[in-house]
Design an enzyme around this catalytic site. Structure first.
Site, PDB file in Angstrom:
ATOM      1  N   THR A   1      -1.468   7.465  -0.573  1.00  0.00           N
ATOM      2  CA  THR A   1      -2.753   7.277  -1.272  1.00  0.00           C
ATOM      3  C   THR A   1      -3.529   6.072  -0.742  1.00  0.00           C
ATOM      4  OG1 THR A   1      -1.801   5.803  -2.922  1.00  0.00           O
ATOM      5  CG2 THR A   1      -1.702   8.160  -3.399  1.00  0.00           C
TER       6      THR A   1
ATOM      7  N   ASP B   1       4.609  -5.868   9.690  1.00  0.00           N
ATOM      8  CA  ASP B   1       5.642  -5.494  10.664  1.00  0.00           C
ATOM      9  C   ASP B   1       5.612  -6.418  11.878  1.00  0.00           C
ATOM     10  OD1 ASP B   1       6.664  -3.456   9.159  1.00  0.00           O
ATOM     11  OD2 ASP B   1       5.502  -1.876  10.140  1.00  0.00           O
TER      12      ASP B   1
ATOM     13  N   ARG C   1       0.850  -1.200   0.000  1.00  0.00           N
ATOM     14  CA  ARG C   1       0.000   0.000   0.000  1.00  0.00           C
ATOM     15  C   ARG C   1       0.879   1.242   0.000  1.00  0.00           C
ATOM     16  NH1 ARG C   1      -4.865   0.344   4.189  1.00  0.00           N
ATOM     17  NH2 ARG C   1      -3.171   0.800   5.615  1.00  0.00           N
TER      18      ARG C   1
ATOM     19  N   ASP D   1       0.096  -3.062  12.191  1.00  0.00           N
ATOM     20  CA  ASP D   1       0.601  -3.445  10.861  1.00  0.00           C
ATOM     21  C   ASP D   1       0.992  -4.928  10.892  1.00  0.00           C
ATOM     22  OD1 ASP D   1       2.321  -1.812   8.323  1.00  0.00           O
ATOM     23  OD2 ASP D   1       2.526  -3.955   8.698  1.00  0.00           O
TER      24      ASP D   1
HETATM   25  C1  PRP Z   1      -1.252  -4.746   4.396  1.00  0.00           C
HETATM   26  C2  PRP Z   1      -2.046  -6.044   4.492  1.00  0.00           C
HETATM   27  C3  PRP Z   1      -2.821  -6.041   3.215  1.00  0.00           C
HETATM   28  C4  PRP Z   1      -3.119  -4.578   3.013  1.00  0.00           C
HETATM   29  C5  PRP Z   1      -4.534  -4.299   3.421  1.00  0.00           C
HETATM   30  O1  PRP Z   1      -0.154  -4.903   3.585  1.00  0.00           O
HETATM   31  O2  PRP Z   1      -1.230  -7.174   4.681  1.00  0.00           O
HETATM   32  O3  PRP Z   1      -2.116  -6.553   2.109  1.00  0.00           O
HETATM   33  O4  PRP Z   1      -2.214  -3.848   3.840  1.00  0.00           O
HETATM   34  O5  PRP Z   1      -4.865  -2.981   3.169  1.00  0.00           O
HETATM   35  P1  PRP Z   1      -5.940  -2.546   2.074  1.00  0.00           P
HETATM   36  O6  PRP Z   1      -7.117  -3.459   2.242  1.00  0.00           O
HETATM   37  O7  PRP Z   1      -6.232  -1.130   2.437  1.00  0.00           O
HETATM   38  O8  PRP Z   1      -5.297  -2.677   0.732  1.00  0.00           O
HETATM   39  P2  PRP Z   1       0.904  -3.715   3.328  1.00  0.00           P
HETATM   40  O9  PRP Z   1       0.537  -2.981   2.099  1.00  0.00           O
HETATM   41  O10 PRP Z   1       1.081  -2.948   4.580  1.00  0.00           O
HETATM   42  O11 PRP Z   1       2.226  -4.519   2.959  1.00  0.00           O
HETATM   43  P3  PRP Z   1       3.099  -5.552   3.821  1.00  0.00           P
HETATM   44  O12 PRP Z   1       2.288  -6.833   3.961  1.00  0.00           O
HETATM   45  O13 PRP Z   1       4.294  -5.736   2.977  1.00  0.00           O
HETATM   46  O14 PRP Z   1       3.385  -4.941   5.168  1.00  0.00           O
HETATM   47  N1  URA Z   2      -2.677  -3.227   6.875  1.00  0.00           N
HETATM   48  C1  URA Z   2      -2.354  -3.672   8.116  1.00  0.00           C
HETATM   49  O1  URA Z   2      -1.374  -4.411   8.292  1.00  0.00           O
HETATM   50  N2  URA Z   2      -3.132  -3.294   9.126  1.00  0.00           N
HETATM   51  C2  URA Z   2      -4.210  -2.514   8.976  1.00  0.00           C
HETATM   52  O2  URA Z   2      -4.903  -2.219   9.967  1.00  0.00           O
HETATM   53  C3  URA Z   2      -4.535  -2.053   7.683  1.00  0.00           C
HETATM   54  C4  URA Z   2      -3.744  -2.441   6.641  1.00  0.00           C
END
Ligand code: PRP
Ligand code: URA
Length: 211
Positions: A110, A205, A106, A202
């Site tokens: 945005t 993380d 993400r 997150d």
């Molecule tokens: C997080 C999560 C989803 C997404 C959800 O990933 O694991 O993939 O956000 O958010 P959305 O429904 O608003 O798209 P992130 O983009 O933080 O990446 P990561 O798993 O690499 O931390």
């Molecule tokens: N991605 C995450 O990991 N946590 C949230 O709450 C939303 C998006």
């Protein structure tokens, strides 16, 4: 939110483990184990319609026809990174499943997903596909992942998330009404940074110990 193809998996064991995940004191090691265990428990239900075929088996008593999972038909597709934490939980149930990967991140301003990787098992059109990601927030990542899979021919798609926001569920099911969504817990809403409330923070993380 009543939709025929959205299943909220409210089993007490799943709820208990999700509460442990939420706790900010839960460290990386325990968090990882919990994500995997929850994926197994959710997978048990999400895979209840896997196709079976009768095969011949000789017991110590006689030969009989008895059902087994039909062929190597399952693909697990984690959305990177956080979805990786759920893969072994599903492979515990179906060790022969193939694994694809979709890399999405993400954009922090945005909140829109950006693709950086996509590799799916071939042929994808003949498999039941279980997309896994612990968090369904705005739904942007889930919609993009299902778009990619469909563009490559995937048809029978299930999406498994541990925690979802109502906004994300609505958006995903509007965009892809043909998929089946399995949710561990439906949370209250999103905050101004598009994080799920109360959520667990997150997921990526917390699984990988970054930040
Ligand atoms: C997080 C999560 C989803 C997404 C959800 O990933 O694991 O993939 O956000 O958010 P959305 O429904 O608003 O798209 P992130 O983009 O933080 O990446 P990561 O798993 O690499 O931390
Ligand atoms: N991605 C995450 O990991 N946590 C949230 O709450 C939303 C998006």
């Amino acid at each position: 939110m009543e939709r025929e193809n959205v299943t909220i998996l409210d089993h007490p064991l799943i709820q208990h483990k999700i509460s442990m995940l939420r706790d900010e004191r839960t460290g990386t090691n325990e968090f990882r184990k919990l994500v995997e265990e929850i994926a197994t428990l959710m997978g048990f239900e999400a895979l209840r319609d896997l196709p079976l075929e009768d095969v011949e088996v000789k017991t110590p008593i006689e030969t009989c026809m008895t059902p087994m999972i039909a062929g190597k038909k399952l693909a697990v597709v984690p959305i990177l990174r956080a979805g990786l934490g759920m893969v072994n939980g599903i492979l515990t149930l179906v060790p022969s499943a193939k694994v694809g990967h979709i890399g999405l991140c993400r954009n922090e301003e945005t909140h829109e997903p950006e693709e950086y990787y996509c590799k799916l098992p071939h042929p994808i059109d003949q498999r039941t596909i279980v997309v896994v990601d612990p968090m369904l927030a705005t739904g942007g990542s889930a919609i993009a992942a299902v778009d990619f899979i469909k563009a490559r021919g995937g048809k029978n798609i299930k999406f498994m998330c541990i925690i979802a926001a109502p906004e994300g569920v609505e958006r995903l099911m509007e965009a892809h009404p043909d998929i089946h969504l399995y949710v561990g817990h439906l949370d209250r809403c999103l905050n101004e940074n598009a994080y799920i409330m109360p959520g667990l923070g997150d997921a990526g993380d917390r699984i990988f110990g970054t930040k």
